[in-house]
Scaffold this motif. Structure first.
Motif, PDB file in Angstrom:
ATOM      1  N   SER A   1       0.821  -1.217   0.000  1.00  7.79           N
ATOM      2  CA  SER A   1       0.000   0.000   0.000  1.00  7.79           C
ATOM      3  C   SER A   1       0.852   1.262   0.000  1.00  7.79           C
ATOM      4  O   SER A   1       0.351   2.340   0.312  1.00  7.79           O
TER       5      SER A   1
ATOM      6  N   HIS B   1     -11.305  -6.364   3.031  1.00  2.00           N
ATOM      7  CA  HIS B   1     -10.831  -5.156   3.714  1.00  2.00           C
ATOM      8  C   HIS B   1     -11.711  -4.864   4.916  1.00  2.00           C
ATOM      9  O   HIS B   1     -12.905  -5.176   4.908  1.00  2.00           O
TER      10      HIS B   1
ATOM     11  N   SER C   1      -7.724  -6.180   0.110  1.00  5.76           N
ATOM     12  CA  SER C   1      -6.379  -5.727   0.456  1.00  5.76           C
ATOM     13  C   SER C   1      -5.295  -6.747   0.175  1.00  5.76           C
ATOM     14  O   SER C   1      -4.119  -6.412   0.195  1.00  5.76           O
TER      15      SER C   1
ATOM     16  N   HIS D   1      -5.872  -1.462  -4.650  1.00  6.43           N
ATOM     17  CA  HIS D   1      -4.511  -1.946  -4.887  1.00  6.43           C
ATOM     18  C   HIS D   1      -4.115  -1.945  -6.355  1.00  6.43           C
ATOM     19  O   HIS D   1      -2.942  -1.795  -6.677  1.00  6.43           O
TER      20      HIS D   1
ATOM     21  N   TYR E   1      -3.116   6.457  -3.089  1.00  3.89           N
ATOM     22  CA  TYR E   1      -1.693   6.447  -2.731  1.00  3.89           C
ATOM     23  C   TYR E   1      -0.991   5.118  -2.955  1.00  3.89           C
ATOM     24  O   TYR E   1       0.185   4.995  -2.627  1.00  3.89           O
ATOM     25  N   LYS E   2      -1.703   4.132  -3.477  1.00  3.60           N
ATOM     26  CA  LYS E   2      -1.027   2.832  -3.673  1.00  3.60           C
ATOM     27  C   LYS E   2      -0.445   2.824  -5.090  1.00  3.60           C
ATOM     28  O   LYS E   2       0.384   3.669  -5.399  1.00  3.60           O
TER      29      LYS E   2
ATOM     30  N   ARG F   1       2.788 -10.202   2.926  1.00  8.16           N
ATOM     31  CA  ARG F   1       2.306  -9.573   1.688  1.00  8.16           C
ATOM     32  C   ARG F   1       3.432  -8.713   1.117  1.00  8.16           C
ATOM     33  O   ARG F   1       4.055  -7.934   1.844  1.00  8.16           O
TER      34      ARG F   1
END
Ligand code: DSN
Length: 429
Positions: A43, A134, A184, A212, A237-238, A370
């Motif tokens: 992320s 999520h 997520s 994502h 922002y990912k 992850r």
């Protein structure tokens, strides 16, 4: 006698290093930390100098409520132009008619959608958090899970993939108000047409949360959720590589008022206009031809890292990736997520522990790791570096398997190699 000054010296002129050394030093230390490591948190990304600059602009001083042209506060002419540009660019980039660019976060965007299309007590159908969903999709600890009746779909134990027949069947039986696709930690491409069939079978709206993989959609490296989705949410922002915050996108005029009203006045007051401006800048960057090259590289790097981890004997949930992220099930190695992530961090490889489907370990430990490649791709790392990263991850985790109490030897060896790679890819001056 002179009155006491209202402002400390240098209020309009001094930088943070002069006025607040504690915070300034933390920022400098953070810059040094990020320079010396390879960030693999799915992320995260690295924004452009322009996006950084806009977030520190005087737009932070402006208060408005409402939407461009319909504000409750005066003096909105310039921020109206900024927000209108962000909306137009979001619509152009993702091929839709309407966008709300005000949500402060992805969770708030998802809550606004729930607020717009459902009433507390309604049923929603969403992916189980442990299967890759999520928190804001109905997890028990989240407001979405407290206010709605949540029916979950998961992934098949055999292959870690969504069983779309099960999703359609659950929608038909439970008749949810909203079906939610996305999450997520689900690494494979979602079958948007199958989710549409599920929504239609249950008489529901379909929300795709593409947080994502939004950057891949923007760059043409992933199927777009429209026209199958009614509503799409994404953080900015990912892989999309913008500021902290989110977008809501849709096409149906009938959803315009419910969604806009759900964001303001439903959930938020004044938007963070410096962030809205940074979203506009990031969306403008995503419309440039270079962004398609970046998106193709993110996908290629994710697949390379995934394949090389598999080569080292790691089990990837879902068998690989079609997105910037991948989820490693550490159980075959006899490892757990927290110590693995801590050991990797000491070696300069920063990733996060994550639950795997049907995870039976403590939530403070978890059974998975992850990894994401967007930030390191922006930094300039290429296929050879991602192959090397997989080898280094394997070396650290093999060391941990053999020496669970003290993996300093492997961590030290890898840390040096990571520093060598990191030094070749500088970011901000
Ligand atoms: N949803 C969290 C994650 O994926 O890491 C924060 O963006």
């Amino acid at each position: 006698m002179n009155p006491a000054p209202l402002l400390h010296p240098g209020y309009f002129t001094a930088g943070i290093a002069q006025t607040d050394p504690l915070i300034a030093e933390a920022i400098v230390r953070e810059q040094a930390r990020t320079r010396g490591v390879i960030e693999l948190i799915a992320s995260e990304n690295i924004v452009s100098r322009a996006v950084l600059e806009v977030q520190g602009s005087i737009l932070t001083n402006k208060t408005v409520e409402g939407y461009p042209g319909k504000r409750y506060h005066a003096g909105a002419v310039n921020v109206d132009a900024v927000e209108a540009a962000a909306i137009a660019r979001a619509c152009q980039l993702f091929g839709c008619r309407f966008a709300n660019v005000q949500p402060h976060s992805g969770s708030q965007a998802n809550h606004a959608v729930l607020h717009a299309v459902a009433e507390p007590g309604d049923t929603i159908l969403a992916m189980d958090l442990n299967a890759g969903g999520h928190l804001s999709h109905g997890a028990a600890v989240n407001f979405s899970g407290k206010w709605f009746k949540v029916v979950n779909y998961g992934v098949r134990a055999a292959d870690g993939l969504i069983d779309y027949d099960e999703v359609v069947d659950l929608a038909r039986r439970h008749r949810p108000r909203l079906v939610i696709a996305g999450g997520s930690a689900y690494a494979r491409a979602l079958d948007f047409a199958a989710f549409r069939r599920a929504a239609d079978a249950g008489g529901a709206r379909l929300l795709v949360d593409m947080a994502h993989f939004a950057g891949l959609v923007a760059g043409g490296a992933h199927e777009p959720p429209f026209p199958h989705a009614d509503i799409v949410t994404t953080t900015t922002y990912k892989s999309l590589r913008g500021p902290r915050g989110a977008l809501i996108l849709w096409n149906d005029e009938a959803l315009r008022k419910p969604i806009n009203n759900a964001v303001f006045p439903g959930l938020q007051g004044t938007p963070s206009l410096q962030v809205v401006a940074a979203k506009a800048v990031a969306l403008g960057e995503a419309l440039k031809p270079e962004f398609a090259c970046y998106a193709a590289a993110v996908l290629a790097h994710a697949r390379t890292l995934a394949a090389r981890l598999q080569h080292h004997g790691f089990h990837l949930v879902g068998g690989g990736t079609d997105t910037p992220l991948m989820l490693v099930d550490l159980r075959p190695q006899g490892l757990t997520g927290a110590p693995a992530a801590q050991s990797l961090e000491r070696a300069g490889l920063v990733a996060n522990m994550n639950p795997i489907p049907s995870d039976a370990t403590d939530l403070k430990v978890m059974s998975g790791l992850r990894f994401g490649v967007s930030g390191a791709t922006t930094r300039g790392l290429g296929l050879a570096e991602f192959e090397a990263i997989a080898d280094l991850v394997a070396e650290v985790l093999e060391g941990l398997r053999q020496h669970p109490g003290d993996n300093t030897a492997a961590e030290g060896r890898v840390r040096e190699r990571v520093a060598g790679i990191a030094a070749r890819f500088p970011t901000y001056a």
